[in-house]
Structure formats: C-alpha cells, structure tokens
Motif scaffolding. Structure first.
Motif: not given
Length: 244
Positions: A4-10, A210-221
């Motif tokens: 998920x991190x890979x696909x979203x960031x790319x 959850x959506x809020x924590x995933x948003x933090x992960x993606x923002x940091x990445x």
C-alpha cells in the motif's frame, strides 16, 4: 502495508511529474512494462489515459485481466494488455509511441539493464516521461540492519544483489549509475524520490491501520521520500527521466 505504501507513494510522485510536464486534461499514451497486477495501469486508465500493459508472467497477466474485467466499459476500452518481455519493446511498438513509460519493480530481474532501458527510452515521444522503480543498492544494509541481522548488514555493504521476499536472488541499482545511464540514453534524470523509508521491514501480512493512522504513515513516508538524507536510505528509488 508495504505494498500500500509503495503503490500510494509512487502514484503521488508519478501524478506530480505528469502534472508538471503535460497540460491538464491531456489524454496520455502510457506503456506499463512489467505491469504485474496492473495497479498503476488501471489507475491511470481511470484517470482517462490510454494504457498498454506489457507483462511476461502469465499468472500476473490473468490477474490483471480479471481486474480489468470488473471495470466499466469506458475504462476497459482504454486498456490493452499484451503478453511480452520488457526487453523486446521494439518488437511490439514503434519508437516514440508513448508519452509515459513505466517500469516498476522490473530491473531487479534483468541481469543487464542498460539495453532494456535504452529500448524503453526509444518508446518515448520527445518530452516523454520514463518512470523507474528500483531496489536501492546503496541501502541494502538497512533491511537486515534494522531487523537486527548485523551479519547480514555487514555483508550487504559490499553487494548489489540480495534475496527478495519471494526467495529469489535479484539485483539492486545505484542512483549514480542509473543517473549516468539515463543521461546516456537521452532521457536524463529529472527528479527522484525514495519509497519505503520507514515501513520496509513491516511483515507482508500486517493489516492496514485505521484511516487516520494510515494517513500519518503515508504523510511521513511521503515527506521522507522527498527529503535528504532520508530518501537516500529508502528501500526503493523512484527515478523520473525526460526524453530529450
């Protein structure tokens, strides 16, 4: 999580580069080499672009076709799937046929990548965008080191090969070497990002938060992937070259 991190960031990075290079609303001709399950190909087709997917693995191609079959007719009409090897693009297409060429997670399986990269560059129209996602050879010690495998980390410092999570021995690429290669094939490096700085050692079977924590992960990445020195130790590098 890792995928998920890979696909979203790319996706974010690719959209950023497309927006910077092409007029808003332009329908682009996209070639996705080694498209896998078709995540990025389908996403771009949904955005209105004409996408050709090239995949040599029959099982992956079947999965992509099944995913495509579930899309509305208008999207299906914009996608063409071809079974073939990324080293043979000249067999399938004329030079200059595409505005964007994607090659994500493929080079690690190619022993001699330079001829393939030159072929991909020839597929681009002038001003076209070449998007590469590769394993970062300059950070091979990070995965074993952060997992506590210090013998593995010490060995990785002097290597440009590794064993991936499928158990296959594959290659990694260095930023400096790819920068030189892109310049030599008339598609010089325009921008680059790191992908998976913090989440590379997350297990494949870890469920998404959850959506809020995933948003933090993606923002940091996302921020780390754009910022030195963090992006230089990312597991993957996303390089964008522009055809002269």
């Amino acid at each position: 999580m890792r995928n998920t991190v890979r696909q979203e960031l790319v996706a974010r990075q690719l959209d950023e580069q497309i927006a910077a290079r092409f007029p808003v609303g332009r329908r682009l001709r996209v070639l996705d080499v080694g498209m896998g399950q078709g995540t990025q190909a389908l996403r771009l087709a949904r955005a209105g672009h004409s996408v050709t997917g090239l995949e040599s693995d029959g099982e992956m191609l079947r999965t992509a076709r099944e995913s495509l079959a579930g899309e509305p007719e208008g999207i299906r009409e914009r996608v063409r799937l071809i079974e073939g090897d990324g080293r043979d693009t000249g067999v399938h297409f004329l030079p200059g046929s595409f505005d964007v060429v994607l090659c994500h997670g493929v080079l690690m399986y190619v022993p001699e990548p330079d001829p393939m990269l030159a072929g991909l560059a020839r597929m681009l129209a002038p001003g076209g965008l070449l998007s590469l996602l590769v394993r970062n050879a300059d950070a091979l010690a990070m995965r074993p080191g952060t997992a506590g495998d210090f013998a593995g980390a010490l060995a990785a410092f002097d290597m440009d090969t590794y064993t991936n999570r499928l158990g296959l021995a594959v290659r990694a690429d260095r930023l400096d070497a790819l920068t030189a290669t892109l310049a030599g094939i008339a598609a010089p490096l325009h921008a680059w990002y790191g992908v998976r700085v913090f989440t590379d050692n997350v297990s494949n079977d870890v469920e998404l938060p959850d959506a809020q924590e995933l948003a933090r992960v993606l923002a940091a990445e996302d921020r780390a992937g754009r910022t030195d020195p963090y992006r230089r130790v990312a597991a993957l590098l996303h390089l964008c070259g522009v055809r002269g």
